[in-house]
Motif scaffolding. Structure first.
Motif, PDB file in Angstrom:
ATOM      1  N   ALA A  74       2.132   4.763  40.424  1.00 32.05           N
ATOM      2  CA  ALA A  74       3.559   4.883  40.730  1.00 32.05           C
ATOM      3  C   ALA A  74       4.304   5.598  39.616  1.00 32.05           C
ATOM      4  O   ALA A  74       5.250   6.361  39.870  1.00 32.05           O
ATOM      5  N   ILE A  75       3.902   5.390  38.390  1.00 26.30           N
ATOM      6  CA  ILE A  75       4.542   6.065  37.263  1.00 26.30           C
ATOM      7  C   ILE A  75       4.304   7.566  37.329  1.00 26.30           C
ATOM      8  O   ILE A  75       5.228   8.369  37.160  1.00 26.30           O
ATOM      9  N   LYS A  76       3.099   7.937  37.618  1.00 26.85           N
ATOM     10  CA  LYS A  76       2.772   9.366  37.694  1.00 26.85           C
ATOM     11  C   LYS A  76       3.432  10.033  38.902  1.00 26.85           C
ATOM     12  O   LYS A  76       4.008  11.120  38.796  1.00 26.85           O
ATOM     13  N   SER A  77       3.375   9.378  40.059  1.00 29.54           N
ATOM     14  CA  SER A  77       3.895   9.990  41.285  1.00 29.54           C
ATOM     15  C   SER A  77       5.416  10.127  41.266  1.00 29.54           C
ATOM     16  O   SER A  77       5.974  10.960  41.985  1.00 29.54           O
ATOM     17  N   ASN A  78       6.098   9.314  40.453  1.00 24.31           N
ATOM     18  CA  ASN A  78       7.550   9.379  40.385  1.00 24.31           C
ATOM     19  C   ASN A  78       8.067  10.184  39.203  1.00 24.31           C
ATOM     20  O   ASN A  78       9.262  10.161  38.902  1.00 24.31           O
ATOM     21  N   GLY A  79       7.182  10.888  38.557  1.00 25.97           N
ATOM     22  CA  GLY A  79       7.600  11.807  37.504  1.00 25.97           C
ATOM     23  C   GLY A  79       8.166  11.121  36.276  1.00 25.97           C
ATOM     24  O   GLY A  79       9.056  11.669  35.614  1.00 25.97           O
ATOM     25  N   ILE A  80       7.642   9.957  35.929  1.00 23.60           N
ATOM     26  CA  ILE A  80       8.098   9.266  34.724  1.00 23.60           C
ATOM     27  C   ILE A  80       7.487   9.972  33.515  1.00 23.60           C
ATOM     28  O   ILE A  80       6.282  10.220  33.463  1.00 23.60           O
ATOM     29  N   ASP A  81       8.319  10.275  32.523  1.00 23.38           N
ATOM     30  CA  ASP A  81       7.853  11.031  31.364  1.00 23.38           C
ATOM     31  C   ASP A  81       7.351  10.149  30.230  1.00 23.38           C
ATOM     32  O   ASP A  81       6.358  10.480  29.573  1.00 23.38           O
ATOM     33  N   LEU A  82       8.051   9.044  29.967  1.00 19.95           N
ATOM     34  CA  LEU A  82       7.689   8.171  28.864  1.00 19.95           C
ATOM     35  C   LEU A  82       7.698   6.718  29.307  1.00 19.95           C
ATOM     36  O   LEU A  82       8.560   6.319  30.091  1.00 19.95           O
ATOM     37  N   VAL A  83       6.759   5.934  28.778  1.00 22.78           N
ATOM     38  CA  VAL A  83       6.687   4.508  29.086  1.00 22.78           C
ATOM     39  C   VAL A  83       6.682   3.710  27.796  1.00 22.78           C
ATOM     40  O   VAL A  83       5.889   3.971  26.887  1.00 22.78           O
ATOM     41  N   PHE A  84       7.589   2.756  27.694  1.00 26.86           N
ATOM     42  CA  PHE A  84       7.579   1.739  26.654  1.00 26.86           C
ATOM     43  C   PHE A  84       7.115   0.449  27.322  1.00 26.86           C
ATOM     44  O   PHE A  84       7.622   0.085  28.380  1.00 26.86           O
ATOM     45  N   ALA A  85       6.176  -0.253  26.719  1.00 31.29           N
ATOM     46  CA  ALA A  85       5.611  -1.446  27.350  1.00 31.29           C
ATOM     47  C   ALA A  85       5.650  -2.632  26.404  1.00 31.29           C
ATOM     48  O   ALA A  85       5.447  -2.489  25.191  1.00 31.29           O
ATOM     49  N   ALA A  86       5.924  -3.813  26.970  1.00 27.96           N
ATOM     50  CA  ALA A  86       5.943  -5.048  26.191  1.00 27.96           C
ATOM     51  C   ALA A  86       5.098  -6.107  26.885  1.00 27.96           C
ATOM     52  O   ALA A  86       5.200  -6.289  28.096  1.00 27.96           O
ATOM     53  N   GLY A  87       4.256  -6.790  26.126  1.00 26.24           N
ATOM     54  CA  GLY A  87       3.477  -7.883  26.677  1.00 26.24           C
ATOM     55  C   GLY A  87       1.990  -7.584  26.735  1.00 26.24           C
ATOM     56  O   GLY A  87       1.574  -6.420  26.830  1.00 26.24           O
ATOM     57  N   ALA A  88       1.185  -8.651  26.734  1.00 24.13           N
ATOM     58  CA  ALA A  88      -0.266  -8.518  26.730  1.00 24.13           C
ATOM     59  C   ALA A  88      -0.795  -7.891  28.011  1.00 24.13           C
ATOM     60  O   ALA A  88      -1.730  -7.071  27.985  1.00 24.13           O
ATOM     61  N   LEU A  89      -0.215  -8.254  29.161  1.00 24.64           N
ATOM     62  CA  LEU A  89      -0.701  -7.720  30.435  1.00 24.64           C
ATOM     63  C   LEU A  89      -0.437  -6.221  30.556  1.00 24.64           C
ATOM     64  O   LEU A  89      -1.172  -5.506  31.253  1.00 24.64           O
ATOM     65  N   MET A  90       0.608  -5.746  29.903  1.00 28.44           N
ATOM     66  CA  MET A  90       0.933  -4.318  29.966  1.00 28.44           C
ATOM     67  C   MET A  90      -0.118  -3.450  29.268  1.00 28.44           C
ATOM     68  O   MET A  90      -0.134  -2.237  29.448  1.00 28.44           O
ATOM     69  N   GLN A  91      -1.007  -4.076  28.506  1.00 29.58           N
ATOM     70  CA  GLN A  91      -2.100  -3.319  27.912  1.00 29.58           C
ATOM     71  C   GLN A  91      -2.934  -2.650  28.999  1.00 29.58           C
ATOM     72  O   GLN A  91      -3.457  -1.538  28.819  1.00 29.58           O
ATOM     73  N   ASN A  92      -3.059  -3.309  30.150  1.00 32.06           N
ATOM     74  CA  ASN A  92      -3.828  -2.751  31.265  1.00 32.06           C
ATOM     75  C   ASN A  92      -3.180  -1.490  31.810  1.00 32.06           C
ATOM     76  O   ASN A  92      -3.879  -0.545  32.194  1.00 32.06           O
ATOM     77  N   LEU A  93      -1.851  -1.456  31.853  1.00 35.58           N
ATOM     78  CA  LEU A  93      -1.158  -0.240  32.268  1.00 35.58           C
ATOM     79  C   LEU A  93      -1.301   0.840  31.208  1.00 35.58           C
ATOM     80  O   LEU A  93      -1.591   2.006  31.530  1.00 35.58           O
ATOM     81  N   VAL A  94      -1.121   0.478  29.962  1.00 35.13           N
ATOM     82  CA  VAL A  94      -1.236   1.446  28.862  1.00 35.13           C
ATOM     83  C   VAL A  94      -2.603   2.122  28.889  1.00 35.13           C
ATOM     84  O   VAL A  94      -2.725   3.347  28.721  1.00 35.13           O
ATOM     85  N   ASP A  95      -3.645   1.343  29.138  1.00 29.63           N
ATOM     86  CA  ASP A  95      -5.003   1.903  29.175  1.00 29.63           C
ATOM     87  C   ASP A  95      -5.201   2.851  30.349  1.00 29.63           C
ATOM     88  O   ASP A  95      -6.083   3.730  30.309  1.00 29.63           O
ATOM     89  N   ALA A  96      -4.412   2.683  31.404  1.00 28.55           N
ATOM     90  CA  ALA A  96      -4.562   3.514  32.607  1.00 28.55           C
ATOM     91  C   ALA A  96      -3.713   4.783  32.567  1.00 28.55           C
ATOM     92  O   ALA A  96      -3.825   5.623  33.461  1.00 28.55           O
ATOM     93  N   LEU A  97      -2.879   4.931  31.545  1.00 22.05           N
ATOM     94  CA  LEU A  97      -1.992   6.087  31.444  1.00 22.05           C
ATOM     95  C   LEU A  97      -2.494   7.073  30.400  1.00 22.05           C
ATOM     96  O   LEU A  97      -3.148   6.681  29.421  1.00 22.05           O
ATOM     97  N   PRO A  98      -2.172   8.349  30.559  1.00 14.69           N
ATOM     98  CA  PRO A  98      -2.459   9.309  29.491  1.00 14.69           C
ATOM     99  C   PRO A  98      -1.728   8.893  28.217  1.00 14.69           C
ATOM    100  O   PRO A  98      -0.581   8.432  28.274  1.00 14.69           O
ATOM    101  N   LYS A  99      -2.367   9.047  27.088  1.00 17.89           N
ATOM    102  CA  LYS A  99      -1.780   8.593  25.823  1.00 17.89           C
ATOM    103  C   LYS A  99      -0.426   9.231  25.555  1.00 17.89           C
ATOM    104  O   LYS A  99       0.466   8.605  24.970  1.00 17.89           O
TER     105      LYS A  99
END
Length: 477
Positions: A393-418
């Protein structure tokens, strides 16, 4: 002139209470001294954190008409003649809620669903208030104390009552819908929210279906036709006292169907068919989920005997509340950035909707879409997967930058381009400075996460540092 909300005789008839000689009438009801108004009855509820009896004196000093206290605690306030003494305060509030429901001639609608309860309730309040005296739950007062409090606050002159009913475990809706006894019951949708407490989504569908058990005989069940658990919910409706099932959605078989939804940066337009008749209307909020939930409002309005054209016209005035899509402009240097506050809570469905809304914002050259996201809670063993799946959903909606908080968000961070990940921290507090340092004029920023992640702190800090003014427009080039 309207009659008082509660008289001494009515309270005694409902609860059997001992009532002090200093009480004459109650004009409102409250469980919180911070929001109590003069003339309110103060219910000294014992909660998980605080015992309301600790605040009785403050309530009386603030102008409460009386304090409803337990027999056990009453001796502590022996010097007051403004006490209503009962065996159990919460049960007394329930009894008064049932009495308020019994005395009213109002047409009542109850709303539940995994996502969209509060927004739908607010849209329902707006639509019906144009056609009669309407009483509705405030905020998200949808639990074991919020529902009876809302009932106890309902004036006898009410024409329409709108109640939000929530749950995070099975069988929590049953006693609440039994108190409300709606003429119309709405399920917005079934999604993996609170899935940690259920064996499967079937269990959530069954729990939501409990709302139909309280329907008045011959009442109307309103169900989302697009949802994969439609037949399950319909079975619950058919097993109840409902006399009719009305469906809404984009499905070709829906009674109230959206033929086309146009999502603009700051509003939505719906081209619908209502029981075979065409109707086009504008909603003052952006998002497909708002558009689809508006169909359920039209379904309920029709079942309550309200004017559908007037209900549809009211949607143009609909604005998202704080924490649920509120839009403000931040002043940064000589320019502005758009802040979309979705910080109240989060689940997979509402997170995707928020990202889609951010993707719909029109940006100028060089501006960016920034998502500030916190963990989604109560997802159980599916949590890691559901967080990782947000990457699409982040990629398809043209989101440029992601800030993430929390342990579960590590899974999203790992799935996104650095390159897309601006920062990942343990808490929202750790993100604040990084987000504030990055936002530039022209950017659009969405903040969202579960309530326990306290993502509202990011919103608060952005507003404090850059100022904030309400906006009815989005950024354009």
């Amino acid at each position: 002139m309207n009659s008082p909300l509660w008289t001494s005789d009515e309270i005694k008839a409902a609860t059997g209470a001992r009532i002090g000689s200093g009480f004459t009438k109650g004009t409102g009801a409250s469980i919180d001294t911070r929001t109590l108004e003069p003339g309110d009855l103060y219910f000294a509820i014992k909660g998980d954190v605080h015992d309301g009896h600790d605040f009785v004196q403050a309530a009386l000093e603030k102008g409460a008409s009386a304090a409803v206290v337990s027999e056990e605690k009453a001796p502590e306030f022996a010097g007051s003649d403004r006490l209503i003494v009962v065996p159990d305060v919460l049960e007394a509030m329930r009894q008064m809620g049932r009495a308020a429901r019994a005395r009213t001639g109002a047409r009542i609608v109850a709303v539940t669903g995994s996502v969209g309860k509060t927004g739908t309730k607010e849209a329902m309040r707006l639509a019906l208030s144009r056609q009669g005296a309407t009483h509705a739950s405030v905020a998200s007062y949808n639990n074991h104390w919020g529902v009876p409090l809302t009932l106890a606050r309902m004036p006898r002159e009410t024409a329409f009552g709108v109640f939000e009913i929530g749950m995070n475990h099975a069988h929590e809706i049953l006693p609440l819908t039994g108190m409300v006894r709606p003429h119309v019951a709405v399920i917005t949708t079934v999604e993996p929210v609170h899935i940690e407490f259920f064996p499967s989504l079937w269990g959530i569908a069954d729990a939501k279906g409990e709302i139909f058990s309280g329907l008045e005989p011959g009442g109307t069940a309103v169900i989302n036709r697009d949802n994969g658990y439609f037949e399950r919910m319909r079975a619950h409706a058919l097993a109840s006292a409902a006399g009719r099932v009305v469906t809404f959605g984009e499905h070709e078989a829906a009674d109230i169907r959206a033929n086309r939804i146009i999502v603009k940066p700051d509003h939505s337009v719906v081209d619908a068919t209502i029981f075979g008749q065409p109707l086009t209307y504008r909603i003052g909020t952006a998002g497909r989920h708002h558009a689809l939930n508006s169909l359920s409002v039209l379904a309920a309005s029709h079942a309550l005997g309200a004017d559908l054209a007037l209900a549809a016209l009211s949607f143009a005035e609909l604005k998202p509340p704080v924490g649920r899509g509120e839009r403000t402009m931040l002043t940064i240097g000589d320019g502005e950035a758009l802040l979309i506050d979705e910080s109240y809570n989060a689940n997979p469905a509402s997170m995707r909707a928020a990202l889609a809304n951010l993707g719909a914002v029109e940006l100028g050259r060089g501006a960016r879409r920034i998502a500030v996201l916190g963990d989604m809670k109560e997802l159980g063993e599916t949590g890691p997967r559901l967080h990782a799946e947000l990457a699409e959903a982040i990629k398809s909606n043209g989101i440029d930058l992601v800030f993430a908080a929390g342990a579960l968000m590590q899974n999203l961070v790992d799935a996104l381009p650095k390159a897309m990940v601006a920062a990942h921290t343990d808490t929202s507090a750790d993100l604040v400075d990084a987000v504030c340092a990055v936002v530039r004029p022209g950017d659009a920023v969405t903040v969202k996460g579960s309530l326990s992640m306290k993502m509202a702190l990011v919103v608060k800090t952005l507003k404090e540092r850059y100022g904030a003014s309400p906006t009815a427009h989005a950024l354009k080039g």
